[in-house]
Motif scaffolding. Structure first.
Motif, PDB file in Angstrom:
ATOM      1  N   ALA A 131       6.345   7.920   5.190  1.00 37.43           N
ATOM      2  CA  ALA A 131       5.477   6.840   4.713  1.00 37.43           C
ATOM      3  C   ALA A 131       4.274   6.726   5.640  1.00 37.43           C
ATOM      4  O   ALA A 131       4.398   6.860   6.860  1.00 37.43           O
ATOM      5  CB  ALA A 131       6.233   5.518   4.682  1.00 37.43           C
ATOM      6  N   GLY A 132       3.115   6.485   5.045  1.00 39.68           N
ATOM      7  CA  GLY A 132       1.923   6.168   5.811  1.00 39.68           C
ATOM      8  C   GLY A 132       1.631   4.690   5.668  1.00 39.68           C
ATOM      9  O   GLY A 132       1.829   4.110   4.597  1.00 39.68           O
ATOM     10  N   VAL A 133       1.187   4.057   6.757  1.00 35.23           N
ATOM     11  CA  VAL A 133       0.893   2.622   6.744  1.00 35.23           C
ATOM     12  C   VAL A 133      -0.472   2.373   7.367  1.00 35.23           C
ATOM     13  O   VAL A 133      -0.807   2.957   8.405  1.00 35.23           O
ATOM     14  CB  VAL A 133       1.974   1.828   7.526  1.00 35.23           C
ATOM     15  CG1 VAL A 133       1.618   0.347   7.600  1.00 35.23           C
ATOM     16  CG2 VAL A 133       3.339   2.002   6.883  1.00 35.23           C
ATOM     17  N   ASP A 134      -1.255   1.509   6.736  1.00 36.84           N
ATOM     18  CA  ASP A 134      -2.539   1.110   7.310  1.00 36.84           C
ATOM     19  C   ASP A 134      -2.832  -0.327   6.923  1.00 36.84           C
ATOM     20  O   ASP A 134      -2.228  -0.867   5.997  1.00 36.84           O
ATOM     21  CB  ASP A 134      -3.667   2.031   6.837  1.00 36.84           C
ATOM     22  CG  ASP A 134      -4.878   2.004   7.775  1.00 36.84           C
ATOM     23  OD1 ASP A 134      -4.828   1.322   8.819  1.00 36.84           O
ATOM     24  OD2 ASP A 134      -5.884   2.678   7.457  1.00 36.84           O
ATOM     25  N   GLU A 135      -3.775  -0.940   7.653  1.00 37.11           N
ATOM     26  CA  GLU A 135      -4.156  -2.327   7.384  1.00 37.11           C
ATOM     27  C   GLU A 135      -5.651  -2.417   7.123  1.00 37.11           C
ATOM     28  O   GLU A 135      -6.423  -1.565   7.551  1.00 37.11           O
ATOM     29  CB  GLU A 135      -3.780  -3.231   8.562  1.00 37.11           C
ATOM     30  CG  GLU A 135      -4.342  -2.836   9.923  1.00 37.11           C
ATOM     31  CD  GLU A 135      -5.814  -3.051  10.124  1.00 37.11           C
ATOM     32  OE1 GLU A 135      -6.376  -3.959   9.478  1.00 37.11           O
ATOM     33  OE2 GLU A 135      -6.417  -2.312  10.904  1.00 37.11           O
ATOM     34  N   VAL A 136      -6.024  -3.459   6.424  1.00 40.69           N
ATOM     35  CA  VAL A 136      -7.436  -3.788   6.206  1.00 40.69           C
ATOM     36  C   VAL A 136      -7.582  -5.295   6.409  1.00 40.69           C
ATOM     37  O   VAL A 136      -6.746  -6.070   5.942  1.00 40.69           O
ATOM     38  CB  VAL A 136      -7.885  -3.407   4.775  1.00 40.69           C
ATOM     39  CG1 VAL A 136      -9.296  -3.903   4.508  1.00 40.69           C
ATOM     40  CG2 VAL A 136      -7.818  -1.900   4.585  1.00 40.69           C
ATOM     41  N   THR A 194      -1.946  -4.957   4.137  1.00 40.96           N
ATOM     42  CA  THR A 194      -1.455  -3.645   4.553  1.00 40.96           C
ATOM     43  C   THR A 194      -0.872  -2.924   3.342  1.00 40.96           C
ATOM     44  O   THR A 194      -0.526  -3.551   2.347  1.00 40.96           O
ATOM     45  CB  THR A 194      -0.350  -3.781   5.627  1.00 40.96           C
ATOM     46  OG1 THR A 194       0.736  -4.532   5.082  1.00 40.96           O
ATOM     47  CG2 THR A 194      -0.871  -4.460   6.879  1.00 40.96           C
ATOM     48  N   ALA A 195      -0.768  -1.610   3.463  1.00 36.66           N
ATOM     49  CA  ALA A 195      -0.124  -0.831   2.412  1.00 36.66           C
ATOM     50  C   ALA A 195       0.765   0.220   3.054  1.00 36.66           C
ATOM     51  O   ALA A 195       0.489   0.695   4.161  1.00 36.66           O
ATOM     52  CB  ALA A 195      -1.152  -0.164   1.506  1.00 36.66           C
ATOM     53  N   ALA A 196       1.843   0.559   2.363  1.00 39.89           N
ATOM     54  CA  ALA A 196       2.729   1.658   2.750  1.00 39.89           C
ATOM     55  C   ALA A 196       2.838   2.593   1.545  1.00 39.89           C
ATOM     56  O   ALA A 196       2.989   2.123   0.416  1.00 39.89           O
ATOM     57  CB  ALA A 196       4.107   1.124   3.146  1.00 39.89           C
ATOM     58  N   VAL A 197       2.725   3.886   1.794  1.00 42.93           N
ATOM     59  CA  VAL A 197       2.737   4.867   0.703  1.00 42.93           C
ATOM     60  C   VAL A 197       3.601   6.068   1.084  1.00 42.93           C
ATOM     61  O   VAL A 197       3.490   6.592   2.203  1.00 42.93           O
ATOM     62  CB  VAL A 197       1.301   5.372   0.390  1.00 42.93           C
ATOM     63  CG1 VAL A 197       1.335   6.412  -0.729  1.00 42.93           C
ATOM     64  CG2 VAL A 197       0.379   4.222  -0.001  1.00 42.93           C
ATOM     65  N   ILE A 198       4.461   6.486   0.167  1.00 45.65           N
ATOM     66  CA  ILE A 198       5.148   7.784   0.277  1.00 45.65           C
ATOM     67  C   ILE A 198       4.601   8.650  -0.849  1.00 45.65           C
ATOM     68  O   ILE A 198       4.763   8.316  -2.029  1.00 45.65           O
ATOM     69  CB  ILE A 198       6.678   7.655   0.143  1.00 45.65           C
ATOM     70  CG1 ILE A 198       7.250   6.728   1.229  1.00 45.65           C
ATOM     71  CG2 ILE A 198       7.342   9.038   0.230  1.00 45.65           C
ATOM     72  CD1 ILE A 198       8.759   6.493   1.133  1.00 45.65           C
ATOM     73  N   LEU A 199       3.916   9.716  -0.492  1.00 44.76           N
ATOM     74  CA  LEU A 199       3.317  10.600  -1.505  1.00 44.76           C
ATOM     75  C   LEU A 199       4.363  11.559  -2.069  1.00 44.76           C
ATOM     76  O   LEU A 199       5.359  11.871  -1.420  1.00 44.76           O
ATOM     77  CB  LEU A 199       2.160  11.393  -0.891  1.00 44.76           C
ATOM     78  CG  LEU A 199       0.937  10.571  -0.458  1.00 44.76           C
ATOM     79  CD1 LEU A 199      -0.064  11.457   0.276  1.00 44.76           C
ATOM     80  CD2 LEU A 199       0.273   9.900  -1.656  1.00 44.76           C
ATOM     81  N   GLN A 257      13.258   3.844   0.706  1.00 51.13           N
ATOM     82  CA  GLN A 257      12.978   3.648   2.128  1.00 51.13           C
ATOM     83  C   GLN A 257      12.660   4.984   2.802  1.00 51.13           C
ATOM     84  O   GLN A 257      13.334   5.990   2.558  1.00 51.13           O
ATOM     85  CB  GLN A 257      14.163   2.958   2.808  1.00 51.13           C
ATOM     86  CG  GLN A 257      14.251   1.480   2.462  1.00 51.13           C
ATOM     87  CD  GLN A 257      13.115   0.653   3.073  1.00 51.13           C
ATOM     88  OE1 GLN A 257      13.138   0.330   4.234  1.00 51.13           O
ATOM     89  NE2 GLN A 257      12.125   0.312   2.271  1.00 51.13           N
ATOM     90  N   PRO A 258      11.645   5.016   3.665  1.00 55.43           N
ATOM     91  CA  PRO A 258      11.243   6.264   4.319  1.00 55.43           C
ATOM     92  C   PRO A 258      12.177   6.658   5.460  1.00 55.43           C
ATOM     93  O   PRO A 258      12.869   5.807   6.035  1.00 55.43           O
ATOM     94  CB  PRO A 258       9.853   5.923   4.867  1.00 55.43           C
ATOM     95  CG  PRO A 258       9.899   4.449   5.117  1.00 55.43           C
ATOM     96  CD  PRO A 258      10.788   3.877   4.053  1.00 55.43           C
ATOM     97  N   GLU A 259      12.154   7.956   5.772  1.00 56.04           N
ATOM     98  CA  GLU A 259      12.910   8.443   6.941  1.00 56.04           C
ATOM     99  C   GLU A 259      12.053   8.351   8.200  1.00 56.04           C
ATOM    100  O   GLU A 259      12.585   8.296   9.302  1.00 56.04           O
ATOM    101  CB  GLU A 259      13.353   9.884   6.694  1.00 56.04           C
ATOM    102  CG  GLU A 259      14.384  10.008   5.590  1.00 56.04           C
ATOM    103  CD  GLU A 259      14.516  11.447   5.114  1.00 56.04           C
ATOM    104  OE1 GLU A 259      15.239  12.204   5.788  1.00 56.04           O
ATOM    105  OE2 GLU A 259      13.902  11.798   4.099  1.00 56.04           O
TER     106      GLU A 259
END
Length: 197
Positions: A6-11, A22-27, A94-96
């Motif tokens: 998962a990648g996480v970033d905030e704005v 914030t967002a969390a993404v698993i591509l 859920q991400p590893e």
């Protein structure tokens, strides 16, 4: 079998108004998305198009947020960490491992790493930054519709000279972060004006 990353970033750490988003993404490795980059380096039009594609093609994505009240109570750093935790907890898969843009991870139990300038290096973080930015910008456009005199569509809540002048002239709305110094200054100035009136 590739790991679920998962990648996480905030704005929205810098603005004076609204949630930190914030967002969390698993591509999905089988559905590549062309053109992912740091959201700040993309045009607004390109971000909106990519955000829709990410939401359609990602294995899973989630938005997390902390309110102005939480920002005032916790401070912006801790509120951002809380919003990031909410974004990851909101993922239905859920991400590893979690990759966070920046230099620190929230105090959570996930296997994770912080990556400075990760939004320009890691596709998952780029995708998270785009979704978070488009979400928060839309919220600022909604606020602009309700309070056009503040110019939120232009400055998105950041403390530009125009915004600071309007804040001083009109005073803060309930959506403002009251603990932020420019907001406190506007309250003090208005209080002084009212006392002198």
């Amino acid at each position: 079998m590739s790991r679920l990353l998962a990648g996480v970033d905030e704005v929205g750490r810098g603005p004076l108004v609204g949630d930190v988003v914030t967002a969390a993404v698993i591509l999905d490795p089988n559905q590549p998305i062309a053109g992912l980059a740091d959201s700040k380096k993309l045009s607004e039009k390109k971000r909106v198009v990519l955000a829709a594609e990410i939401k359609q093609k990602a294995l899973v994505w989630s938005i997390g947020r902390a309110s102005p009240k939480e920002i005032d109570e916790l401070n912006i750093l801790h509120a951002t960490m809380l919003a990031m935790t909410r974004a990851v907890e909101g993922l239905v898969i859920q991400p590893e491992h979690v990759m966070v843009d920046g230099n620190r991870c929230p105090p959570w139990s996930y296997s994770s790493e912080a990556i400075v300038k990760g939004d320009g290096l890691i596709a998952e973080i780029s995708a998270a930054s785009i979704i978070a930015k488009v979400t928060r910008d839309q919220e600022m456009l909604d606020l602009d519709t309700r309070y056009p005199e503040y110019g939120f569509a232009k400055h998105k809540g950041y403390p530009t000279a125009f915004h600071l002048a309007k804040l001083l002239e009109l005073g803060p709305l309930p959506e403002y972060r009251m603990s932020f110094k420019p907001v406190q200054r506007s309250l003090a100035a208005r209080h002084g004006q009212l006392a002198g009136a």
